[in-house]
Design a protein around this motif. Structure first.
Motif, PDB file in Angstrom:
ATOM      1  N   GLU A 272      -9.131  -3.206   3.784  1.00 24.40           N
ATOM      2  CA  GLU A 272      -9.096  -3.850   5.077  1.00 24.40           C
ATOM      3  C   GLU A 272      -9.928  -2.993   6.030  1.00 24.40           C
ATOM      4  O   GLU A 272     -10.645  -2.102   5.580  1.00 24.40           O
ATOM      5  CB  GLU A 272      -7.649  -4.025   5.550  1.00 24.40           C
ATOM      6  N   GLU A 273      -9.846  -3.226   7.316  1.00 25.41           N
ATOM      7  CA  GLU A 273     -10.725  -2.519   8.253  1.00 25.41           C
ATOM      8  C   GLU A 273     -10.494  -1.008   8.230  1.00 25.41           C
ATOM      9  O   GLU A 273     -11.440  -0.229   8.075  1.00 25.41           O
ATOM     10  CB  GLU A 273     -10.509  -3.063   9.670  1.00 25.41           C
ATOM     11  N   CYS A 277      -5.263  -1.475   0.540  1.00 26.69           N
ATOM     12  CA  CYS A 277      -3.998  -2.088   0.157  1.00 26.69           C
ATOM     13  C   CYS A 277      -3.884  -2.152  -1.361  1.00 26.69           C
ATOM     14  O   CYS A 277      -4.857  -2.443  -2.062  1.00 26.69           O
ATOM     15  CB  CYS A 277      -3.879  -3.496   0.735  1.00 26.69           C
ATOM     16  N   GLN A 342       0.174  -0.110   1.971  1.00 25.32           N
ATOM     17  CA  GLN A 342      -0.955  -0.073   2.902  1.00 25.32           C
ATOM     18  C   GLN A 342      -1.112   1.352   3.426  1.00 25.32           C
ATOM     19  O   GLN A 342      -0.215   1.886   4.048  1.00 25.32           O
ATOM     20  CB  GLN A 342      -0.707  -1.057   4.049  1.00 25.32           C
TER      21      GLN A 342
END
Length: 347
Positions: A272-273, A277, A342
């Motif tokens: 993700e940014e 994950c 995460q």
């Protein structure tokens, strides 16, 4: 009345009373001396007015000393009484007393301190209860493998059983179980220690996942579990390789115990940014609402939990949080489970 308002009120009342006393004395003495005069010249007026001021000062000082001593004792008693009560409460907590009460219930700064102490009392009560429960549970967990090994050894000694490879293997498994339990307790103790730190290095996360899978490959083959990997091999992040491997190992082992023969475990890695994950899915028995909400609690084991000690998932959550990450679980009974990890690329 709030504590700060009470102090302001006491100081204002004390100051006003002093001003009132001095003014009364000055007026009385001035009037007394002026009444004694047959005013003939200004020198006598000045002389008697000077005497009035001196007597006023002397009387004021004497009365002020008396009033200050009395009022100081009263003010000190009023202001320090709740503080003494809080101190007595705190000392009682230190001595091990619990479920105490505080009589000071005014909603001011002292009252808020009292409420904080009451909450501390409640928290300590809960912690002590959990500590007792934990001690009992650990004693039970340690006693079981030791009792099993002792029974085998006694049977060997009495000639009831022969020390065959199978019987010795059973003893070894019990000892391994005990060693694993002690290792998990050591890990949990290290994590909860204030000086605990993780050692981060720039690592390829896909390689870490593959390494964790390799560590349980023989068990996967034995149970004929299908493993699927969908990982982004370009993801690098600053993590503790040993601790992340431990996290993955705990979750994969948990999935294996829930998955039936020829079941499926799927591990997905994506970015993700600011985070990467990891999803670990299994099509096993799943969890009901209670287990799902309490899976990461210390020593909690659900009705359909695997043969663990309720420590592994607690360690897993703490290690993920030590990386600044978050772990959640989604599951439905008889529909499978997905763990969602995460973790930020760097912290």
């Amino acid at each position: 009345m709030k504590f700060n308002i009470k102090i302001a009120f006491i100081v204002a009342a004390f100051t006003m009373s002093m001003l009132f006393i001095i003014t009364v004395i000055l007026l009385y003495k001035g009037h007394e001396h002026l009444m004694m005069l047959n005013i003939t010249n200004s020198q006598e007026v000045i002389h008697h007015f000077d005497l009035a001021l001196r007597e006023t000062a002397l009387w004021s000082i004497a009365l002020l000393l008396i009033v200050i001593m009395i009022s100081s004792l009263l003010i000190a008693r009023i202001l320090t009484k709740p503080i003494h009560e809080m101190n007595k409460f705190a000392l009682s907590l230190v001595k091990g007393k619990r479920n105490l009460k505080i009589n000071y219930t005014i909603d001011d700064q002292i009252g808020q301190l009292g409420q904080s102490l009451l909450k501390l009392d409640q928290t300590l009560t809960v912690y002590e209860r959990r500590r007792k429960e934990m001690t009992q549970e650990l004693a039970h967990e340690i006693r079981n493998p030791l009792a099993s090994v002792k029974s085998y050894l006694s049977a060997f000694q009495d000639g009831i059983l022969n020390p065959t490879t199978k019987n010795l293997q059973a003893c070894t498994e019990e000892m391994d179980r005990l060693i694993t339990l002690i290792g998990e307790l050591d890990t949990l103790n290290d994590i909860n220690h204030p000086t605990f730190k993780i050692s981060k290095n720039d690592c390829n996360i896909a390689k870490l996942i593959e390494k964790a899978v390799t560590g349980v490959a023989s068990e996967l083959l034995e149970k004929e579990i299908h493993l699927k990997l969908e990982v982004d091999e370009t993801i690098y992040a600053e993590v503790d390789e040993l601790r992340i491997n431990q996290v993955l190992h705990n979750i994969i082992k948990n999935a294996m115990y829930h998955v039936s023969k020829e079941g499926t475990i799927k591990i997905t890695l994506f970015r993700e940014e600011t985070h990467f994950c990891i999803l670990i899915y299994d099509n096993g028995v799943g969890m009901d609402l209670e287990i799902r909400n309490r899976i990461f609690e210390w020593n909690y084991r659900g009705k359909n939990a695997y043969e663990g000690r309720g420590i592994g998932m607690t360690i897993t959550k703490k290690l993920v949080e030590a990386h600044g990450g978050e772990i959640t679980v989604k599951s439905n009974l008889n529909e499978g489970t997905t763990f969602h990890i995460q973790i930020p690329f760097s912290t």
